[in-house]
Design a protein around this motif. Structure first.
Motif, short mmCIF file in Angstrom:
data_model
loop_
_atom_site.label_atom_id
_atom_site.label_comp_id
_atom_site.label_asym_id
_atom_site.label_seq_id
_atom_site.Cartn_x
_atom_site.Cartn_y
_atom_site.Cartn_z
N ASN A 61 0.84 -1.19 0.00
CA ASN A 61 0.00 0.00 0.00
C ASN A 61 0.88 1.24 0.00
O ASN A 61 1.62 1.49 0.94
CB ASN A 61 -0.92 0.00 1.24
N ALA B 70 0.13 3.60 2.83
CA ALA B 70 0.65 3.15 4.12
C ALA B 70 2.13 3.52 4.23
O ALA B 70 2.60 3.95 5.30
CB ALA B 70 0.45 1.65 4.28
N GLY C 201 2.33 7.19 4.86
CA GLY C 201 2.01 7.46 6.26
C GLY C 201 3.17 7.13 7.17
O GLY C 201 3.43 7.86 8.14
N GLY C 202 3.87 6.05 6.87
CA GLY C 202 5.04 5.71 7.67
C GLY C 202 6.11 6.78 7.59
O GLY C 202 6.74 7.13 8.61
N LEU D 91 -3.19 7.55 10.60
CA LEU D 91 -2.49 6.64 9.68
C LEU D 91 -3.44 5.60 9.11
O LEU D 91 -3.34 5.24 7.93
CB LEU D 91 -1.32 5.96 10.41
N THR D 92 -4.38 5.13 9.92
CA THR D 92 -5.38 4.17 9.41
C THR D 92 -6.27 4.81 8.36
O THR D 92 -6.58 4.20 7.32
CB THR D 92 -6.24 3.64 10.57
N HIS E 113 -4.37 5.12 5.17
CA HIS E 113 -4.18 3.80 4.57
C HIS E 113 -5.46 3.31 3.88
O HIS E 113 -5.43 2.81 2.76
CB HIS E 113 -3.74 2.81 5.66
N THR E 114 -6.60 3.47 4.53
CA THR E 114 -7.86 2.91 4.02
C THR E 114 -8.51 3.78 2.94
O THR E 114 -9.19 3.26 2.06
CB THR E 114 -8.86 2.70 5.17
#
Length: 674
Positions: free
Chosen positions: A324, A327, A330-331, A580-581, A584-585
């Motif tokens: 992803n 993701a 976000g990291g 972050l979730t 990601h979503t």
């Protein structure tokens, strides 16, 4: 369908509909329409031969004017006279036709005259320009815009949906639904024009079409993605759709609400075309919302899971593990939030500085990205008559003091000649020609000077209009409208965000970043419009229209992200985890939505008018910046840094407050036995 087909009948692109409601030039245009013979069609016939006109050329010109005198009624009843250039290579005739109040008749007259003057000696160029010629050429563009724009937009949306869904069938569903929404919107706008006399122009109709396709597809992408997610949790499609609507319905409602509310703020504008764009665009958004929350869910539930073939989401399954990108983004942000926040803000600020390099206001002759005959005629006139204006300044004087107004006008330093025209209903028309070229700094000074001098004449105020005066009034009115409409848009969007997110901090942050995006997109346009797109100016109404659209549309993606983030926080996740979730979503679907919306507005840039190109470019660039920079990096990094303060002063802020450490229990001592 019957009402949608009538939209073209109420579409009106006459000059009055693009003018300020309260300006002197608008009042002049209205008075001209009420004069004997109705509104005039002002044309300039330009005859030019390199090396000098021959007697045969001049005879041909006189023959053309005689033919026009037999076919049409001249304003004032007098034939136009020839005006020669100093080098003898050009002669022009200022023709003012009366008796054609209908726009369709005016456009037909221009076409017929162009066909009639096409019979001339070889080597002689004959061009028909003036405000009437410009209007006819603009109408030809708008006549082809609706169909061309709809098919081009549909093709772009279809391609992006196929790439997004990777399904041979699924892409057809949102495309058909957004098509139905477009037809419904056209019918509603027709109803608004009949019931409330809403002004519908070619520009507002074109923008509405793009808006329905772009916003409607965005809502479809968001709902379909959530529906696919819920199909893995529920055995029946109906239950999955109910859960999907419950999960993202509020975000979609708030998103459409911000766009509709922002557009309705345009009703406070004085510029007629901007005022009309508000309800027309809002009607399109509401129809898109209605279709995506009713027709789309119904079709998807009826078709069941097989509509997602070959990637059918089975009940109880988990999506295949794939890398992803969001993701990973976000990291990166979570490791260096300050760096990403400061860097992103600095980038937007640097781009915004490009506005300092923007060209000046757009002139009438630069309205088109190509060069129709009316523009070519104006360019020929500018070279042949550098010492005087080629289009009249129209003055409407009270008949009782018309002689005094005429004398003051003739004595003004910036005027070459002035002559009396038609009279009617207590007003007399005076046509004056300036020494300077149309819309030049010198002509602007002349018009402003005349307005100051004519105010002092007793007997009632004289009004100054005409193409150049209209441009002056447009610039002033657009500046005044920005002071009124922009604060209203920001307030309306802010209130909707507060109601949805229950947070003042998050709402202010989202409004601030979309305003920054508007500045950056405008600055990038300032850097590229002239050197890359060869545009000679910026339409005076562009800053206001792009602000309304970018703030209202740009905040959508922030809404989708923050609403999912709030949903995760309610479930118990900490603010950093929720941020972050949510990224990601929602990353994939919002990226797809952003690409679709940017692509649909980019279609406007293919239209052969400078305003359309500028509007499409700035909104498309702004949406892309918002999708891939602001939402991904700025909003996420700010949320990580603010932590629970992002929800202040709502319940989530208090719920995530650190609890005081419990006091240590006192040591127990063994009690003696017995």
């Amino acid at each position: 369908m019957p009402f949608a087909g009538k939209l073209g009948d109420v579409q009106d692109d006459t000059a009055v509909n693009y003018l300020p409601a309260s300006a002197d030039s608008t009042r002049v245009a209205e008075l001209q329409e009420s004069m004997p013979g109705g509104d005039t069609t002002d044309l300039i016939l330009v005859y030019h031969r390199d090396g000098g006109l021959t007697e045969a050329d001049r005879a041909s010109a006189r023959e053309h004017i005689a033919g026009l005198a037999d076919a049409y009624q001249f304003s004032g009843g007098q034939r136009p006279r020839a005006v020669d250039s100093k080098d003898g290579a050009t002669v022009m005739y200022g023709v003012s036709l009366a008796g054609m109040p209908d726009e369709e008749d005016q456009n037909k007259a221009v076409d017929d005259i162009r066909e009639a003057v096409d019979d001339h000696p070889e080597g002689l160029s004959v061009e028909v320009g003036g405000s009437g010629g410009l209007g006819a050429d603009a109408n030809k563009v708008f006549e082809t815009v609706d169909g061309t724009l709809m098919f081009a937009t549909a093709a772009v949306v279809a391609l992006l949906l196929i790439l997004t869904y990777r399904s041979p069938f699924l892409w057809l569903v949102p495309l058909l639904v957004v098509g139905a929404a477009t037809v419904a919107a056209m019918a509603v706008v027709y109803g608004l024009s009949q019931a409330f006399d809403v002004t519908v122009t070619g520009m507002s109709s074109a923008v509405m079409t793009v808006l329905v396709f772009g916003a409607g597809t965005d809502y479809a992408l968001l709902l379909t993605a959530r529906y696919r997610e819920e199909l893995r949790r529920y055995p029946h499609p109906y239950d999955a759709m109910v859960a999907a609507l419950r999960g993202c319905g509020a975000a979609v409602l708030a998103s459409s609400g911000t766009v509709a509310a922002g557009l309705m703020c345009l009703l406070a504008a004085d510029l007629s075309s901007s005022k009309g764009l508000g309800p027309v665009g809002a009607a399109g958004v509401v129809c898109a919302l209605a279709a995506m929350l009713t027709l789309l869910p119904a079709i998807l539930v009826l078709l069941g899971r097989r509509v997602f073939w070959p990637l059918i989401p089975a009940y109880g399954s988990t999506p295949a593990k794939r890398r992803n990108v969001f993701a990973a983004m976000g990291g990166s942000v979570s490791r260096r939030p300050v760096t990403f926040l400061v860097g992103g803000v600095a980038l937007l600020g640097a781009l915004a500085l490009g506005a300092l390099n923007a060209p000046g206001d757009l002139k009438q002759e630069d309205t088109f990205t190509n060069k129709p005959e009316s523009v070519s005629a104006m360019q020929t006139l500018a070279k042949a008559y550098p010492e005087q204006g080629s289009q009249p300044i129209t003055i409407m004087a009270r008949t009782a003091n018309a002689d005094a107004v005429l004398r003051v006008t003739q004595d003004h330093d910036g005027i070459v000649r002035a002559e009396r025209g038609r009279s009617g209903e207590g007003w007399t028309e005076i046509s004056a020609f300036a020494k300077d070229a149309p819309e030049s700094a010198g002509e602007v000074r002349t018009i402003k000077g005349l307005r100051s001098e004519l105010v002092a004449i007793d007997g009632g105020k004289a009004l100054i209009g005409g193409a150049s005066a209209e441009q002056i009034d447009l610039e002033k009115t657009n500046a005044d409208d920005r002071k009124v409409v922009i604060p209203l848009v920001m307030l309306a969007v802010l209130l909707i965000l507060i109601a949805l997110l229950r947070s003042l901090i998050a709402s202010v942050m989202l409004v601030a970043v979309v305003v920054a995006v508007w500045g950056a997109a405008t600055g990038l346009g300032g850097l590229l419009f002239e050197p890359v797109f060869d545009l000679k100016g910026i339409d005076p109404g562009l800053p206001l229209i792009t602000f309304v659209f970018l703030v209202a549309l740009g905040v959508d993606y922030g809404i989708f992200l923050m609403h999912r983030m709030r949903e995760e926080a309610i479930k118990g996740a900490s603010t950093p985890q929720a941020a972050l979730t949510a990224l990601h979503t929602t990353g994939g679907v919002i990226a797809s939505a952003g690409l679709v919306l940017a692509a649909t507005f980019a279609v406007l840039a293919t239209m052969p008018m400078a305003m359309m190109l500028e509007l499409g470019f700035i909104i498309a660039v702004g949406v892309l910046l918002d999708t891939f920079l602001v939402r991904t990096y700025l909003v996420t990094s700010a949320s990580l840094l603010l932590d629970r303060w992002i929800w202040w002063p709502g319940k989530l802020f208090r719920r995530q407050a650190p609890r005081p450490a419990a006091a240590p229990a006192p040591e127990r001592t063994a009690e003696p036995v017995g």
